[in-house]
Design a protein around this motif. Structure first.
Motif, PDB file in Angstrom:
ATOM      1  N   ASP A  69       0.806  -1.224   0.000  1.00 45.77           N
ATOM      2  CA  ASP A  69       0.000   0.000   0.000  1.00 45.77           C
ATOM      3  C   ASP A  69       0.840   1.277   0.000  1.00 45.77           C
ATOM      4  OD1 ASP A  69      -2.309  -1.524   0.096  1.00 45.77           O
ATOM      5  OD2 ASP A  69      -2.341  -1.524   2.293  1.00 45.77           O
ATOM      6  N   LEU A  70       2.172   1.164  -0.057  1.00 46.34           N
ATOM      7  CA  LEU A  70       3.003   2.365  -0.078  1.00 46.34           C
ATOM      8  C   LEU A  70       3.681   2.466  -1.439  1.00 46.34           C
ATOM      9  CD1 LEU A  70       4.162   4.806   1.341  1.00 46.34           C
ATOM     10  CD2 LEU A  70       5.996   3.376   2.228  1.00 46.34           C
ATOM     11  N   GLN A  71       3.311   3.475  -2.230  1.00 47.63           N
ATOM     12  CA  GLN A  71       3.842   3.659  -3.562  1.00 47.63           C
ATOM     13  C   GLN A  71       4.191   5.127  -3.756  1.00 47.63           C
ATOM     14  OE1 GLN A  71       0.725   2.333  -6.137  1.00 47.63           O
ATOM     15  NE2 GLN A  71       1.024   0.165  -5.684  1.00 47.63           N
ATOM     16  N   LEU A  72       5.169   5.370  -4.592  1.00 46.16           N
ATOM     17  CA  LEU A  72       5.531   6.736  -4.943  1.00 46.16           C
ATOM     18  C   LEU A  72       5.417   6.901  -6.448  1.00 46.16           C
ATOM     19  CD1 LEU A  72       8.687   7.504  -2.735  1.00 46.16           C
ATOM     20  CD2 LEU A  72       6.337   8.296  -2.402  1.00 46.16           C
ATOM     21  N   ASP A  73       4.649   7.854  -6.865  1.00 43.84           N
ATOM     22  CA  ASP A  73       4.447   8.154  -8.271  1.00 43.84           C
ATOM     23  C   ASP A  73       5.410   9.276  -8.656  1.00 43.84           C
ATOM     24  OD1 ASP A  73       3.626   8.875 -10.777  1.00 43.84           O
ATOM     25  OD2 ASP A  73       1.493   8.780 -10.325  1.00 43.84           O
ATOM     26  N   PHE A  74       6.557   8.903  -9.220  1.00 45.45           N
ATOM     27  CA  PHE A  74       7.578   9.890  -9.551  1.00 45.45           C
ATOM     28  C   PHE A  74       7.178  10.767 -10.730  1.00 45.45           C
ATOM     29  CE2 PHE A  74      10.263   7.024  -7.049  1.00 45.45           C
ATOM     30  CZ  PHE A  74      10.921   7.962  -6.255  1.00 45.45           C
ATOM     31  N   MET A  87       5.296  13.515  -9.144  1.00 48.11           N
ATOM     32  CA  MET A  87       6.217  14.377  -8.405  1.00 48.11           C
ATOM     33  C   MET A  87       6.997  15.283  -9.357  1.00 48.11           C
ATOM     34  SD  MET A  87       7.539  11.606  -5.560  1.00 48.11           S
ATOM     35  CE  MET A  87       8.512  12.770  -4.606  1.00 48.11           C
ATOM     36  N   LYS A  88       7.398  14.726 -10.496  1.00 45.17           N
ATOM     37  CA  LYS A  88       8.131  15.522 -11.477  1.00 45.17           C
ATOM     38  C   LYS A  88       7.253  16.622 -12.058  1.00 45.17           C
ATOM     39  CE  LYS A  88      10.901  15.105 -15.689  1.00 45.17           C
ATOM     40  NZ  LYS A  88      11.427  14.162 -16.717  1.00 45.17           N
ATOM     41  N   ARG A  89       5.993  16.309 -12.357  1.00 45.21           N
ATOM     42  CA  ARG A  89       5.065  17.311 -12.886  1.00 45.21           C
ATOM     43  C   ARG A  89       4.768  18.407 -11.861  1.00 45.21           C
ATOM     44  NH1 ARG A  89       1.990  12.752 -14.112  1.00 45.21           N
ATOM     45  NH2 ARG A  89       0.375  13.493 -12.648  1.00 45.21           N
ATOM     46  N   SER A  90       4.850  18.050 -10.598  1.00 45.56           N
ATOM     47  CA  SER A  90       4.494  19.005  -9.540  1.00 45.56           C
ATOM     48  C   SER A  90       5.639  19.932  -9.161  1.00 45.56           C
ATOM     49  CB  SER A  90       4.037  18.241  -8.287  1.00 45.56           C
ATOM     50  OG  SER A  90       2.934  17.410  -8.580  1.00 45.56           O
ATOM     51  N   LEU A  91       6.850  19.626  -9.577  1.00 46.31           N
ATOM     52  CA  LEU A  91       8.010  20.419  -9.161  1.00 46.31           C
ATOM     53  C   LEU A  91       7.893  21.911  -9.497  1.00 46.31           C
ATOM     54  CD1 LEU A  91      11.052  18.042  -9.848  1.00 46.31           C
ATOM     55  CD2 LEU A  91      10.095  18.745  -7.641  1.00 46.31           C
ATOM     56  N   GLU A 116      -5.407  15.397  -7.033  1.00 52.96           N
ATOM     57  CA  GLU A 116      -4.756  14.196  -7.564  1.00 52.96           C
ATOM     58  C   GLU A 116      -4.803  12.992  -6.619  1.00 52.96           C
ATOM     59  OE1 GLU A 116      -3.440  14.029 -10.527  1.00 52.96           O
ATOM     60  OE2 GLU A 116      -3.414  16.143 -11.144  1.00 52.96           O
ATOM     61  N   TYR A 117      -5.176  13.222  -5.360  1.00 52.62           N
ATOM     62  CA  TYR A 117      -5.215  12.158  -4.362  1.00 52.62           C
ATOM     63  C   TYR A 117      -3.856  11.476  -4.188  1.00 52.62           C
ATOM     64  CZ  TYR A 117     -10.197  12.825  -5.019  1.00 52.62           C
ATOM     65  OH  TYR A 117     -11.458  13.380  -5.122  1.00 52.62           O
ATOM     66  N   LYS A 118      -2.794  12.292  -4.276  1.00 47.65           N
ATOM     67  CA  LYS A 118      -1.437  11.769  -4.108  1.00 47.65           C
ATOM     68  C   LYS A 118      -0.862  12.338  -2.801  1.00 47.65           C
ATOM     69  CE  LYS A 118      -1.221   9.735  -8.215  1.00 47.65           C
ATOM     70  NZ  LYS A 118      -1.021   8.291  -8.420  1.00 47.65           N
ATOM     71  N   SER A 119      -1.404  11.899  -1.693  1.00 44.44           N
ATOM     72  CA  SER A 119      -1.039  12.484  -0.400  1.00 44.44           C
ATOM     73  C   SER A 119       0.429  12.256  -0.059  1.00 44.44           C
ATOM     74  CB  SER A 119      -1.919  11.890   0.713  1.00 44.44           C
ATOM     75  OG  SER A 119      -3.274  12.139   0.464  1.00 44.44           O
ATOM     76  N   THR A 120       0.893  11.029  -0.231  1.00 48.57           N
ATOM     77  CA  THR A 120       2.270  10.714   0.151  1.00 48.57           C
ATOM     78  C   THR A 120       3.262  11.536  -0.653  1.00 48.57           C
ATOM     79  OG1 THR A 120       1.620   8.443   0.710  1.00 48.57           O
ATOM     80  CG2 THR A 120       3.970   8.873   0.388  1.00 48.57           C
TER      81      THR A 120
END
Length: 230
Positions: free
Chosen positions: A9-14, A17-21, A191-195
Motif C-alpha cells: 500500500d506504499l507507492q511513490l508516483d515519480f 512528483m516531477k510534474r508538480s516540481l 490528484e489524491y497523491k497524499s504521500t
C-alpha cells in the motif's frame, strides 16, 4: 513511473512528483519572499521598539507592552483573518501579499522586540554611564556601545525567531496565497497523491530551512569567536 517500495500500500508516483516540481518551485519563491520581507521588517520593528522600552520613552512604553501582549497571545491565523476580511469592512482593503507581510511582521516584531530588549539589558549600566561621561550623545551611545553588545547577546534568540517566521508562512494559505502548504493541499485534493505531495512539501521546507539554520549557526559562532576568541 510508480515505485513499489516493498511495503504493501506504499507507492511513490515519480511522474506526478516531477510534474508538480514547478508548482513547488513557485511556492518556494513566494515563501522565501514572504519570509525575507517579514524577517527584515520584524527586525526593524523590534529594534525600534526595544530602544523605546530600554530608554522608557514617555507615553510609548505602555502601548508597546500592550502590542507585545496582543501579538504574542493571539494566533497568527486570527490576525490574518482580521487583516484580510476585517479591514475591508471599514474601507481598508489589502492585497493577500500585504496582509501576509503585515501579519507576519506584527507577530515577529513582538518576538524581536523581546530578543533585542534582553540584549540591551545585558549591557552593564557602568558602560552607559562611562559613555555619557565622555560626552557621547544618546544616539552615539546606542550605536557604539549598546547595539554591538546587544546584538551579540541577542543573536541566538533573533536566529530562532527568524526560523520561526519562515515556518509560520505555512499559515498564509488561509488567505488564498499559493504558498507551499496551499500547493500541497490543492494537489492532494485534485490528484489524491497524499504521500507524494507531503514528501515534496517536507523536502521544500528542508531546502529553505536547513541553509537558513546553518547560516545563522555559523553567524552565531563567528560573533562568539570575535567576542570571546573561542
Amino acid at each position: 513511473m510508480v515505485l513499489h517500495t516493498g511495503v504493501e500500500d506504499l507507492q511513490l508516483d515519480f511522474d506526478f512528483m516531477k510534474r508538480s516540481l514547478p508548482l513547488y518551485y513557485e511556492a518556494m519563491c513566494l515563501t522565501l519572499q514572504l519570509a525575507g520581507l517579514s524577517i527584515v521588517c520584524s527586525l526593524f520593528v523590534g529594534l525600534i521598539l526595544s530602544i523605546a522600552l530600554h530608554f522608557k520613552w514617555k507615553g510609548i512604553s505602555l502601548i508597546i507592552q500592550a502590542y507585545i501582549e496582543l501579538s504574542r497571545n493571539t494566533p497568527l491565523l486570527v490576525q490574518l483573518y482580521f487583516l484580510y476580511y476585517g479591514l475591508p469592512k471599514i474601507g481598508l482593503p489589502l492585497s493577500e501579499m500585504s496582509c501576509a507581510i503585515i501579519g507576519l511582521t506584527f507577530l515577529g516584531g513582538s518576538y524581536m522586540t523581546e530578543a533585542f530588549r534582553s540584549g540591551f539589558e545585558s549591557v552593564g549600566r557602568i558602560q552607559l554611564e562611562s559613555g555619557l561621561s565622555i560626552g557621547l550623545s544618546r544616539a552615539q551611545l546606542i550605536r557604539h556601545v549598546i547595539l554591538p553588545q546587544a546584538f551579540s547577546t541577542s543573536i541566538p534568540s533573533l536566529s530562532a525567531n527568524a526560523i520561526f517566521l519562515l515556518k509560520e508562512t505555512s499559515i498564509v494559505g488561509a488567505i488564498s496565497l499559493m504558498d507551499l502548504m496551499n500547493v500541497a493541499k490543492d494537489l492532494i485534493g485534485m490528484e489524491y497523491k497524499s504521500t507524494e505531495a507531503l514528501l515534496l512539501l517536507v523536502l521544500a521546507y528542508l531546502i529553505l530551512l536547513l541553509p537558513l539554520s546553518m547560516g545563522l549557526t555559523w553567524l552565531e559562532r563567528r560573533i562568539r569567536f570575535a567576542e570571546f576568541g573561542r
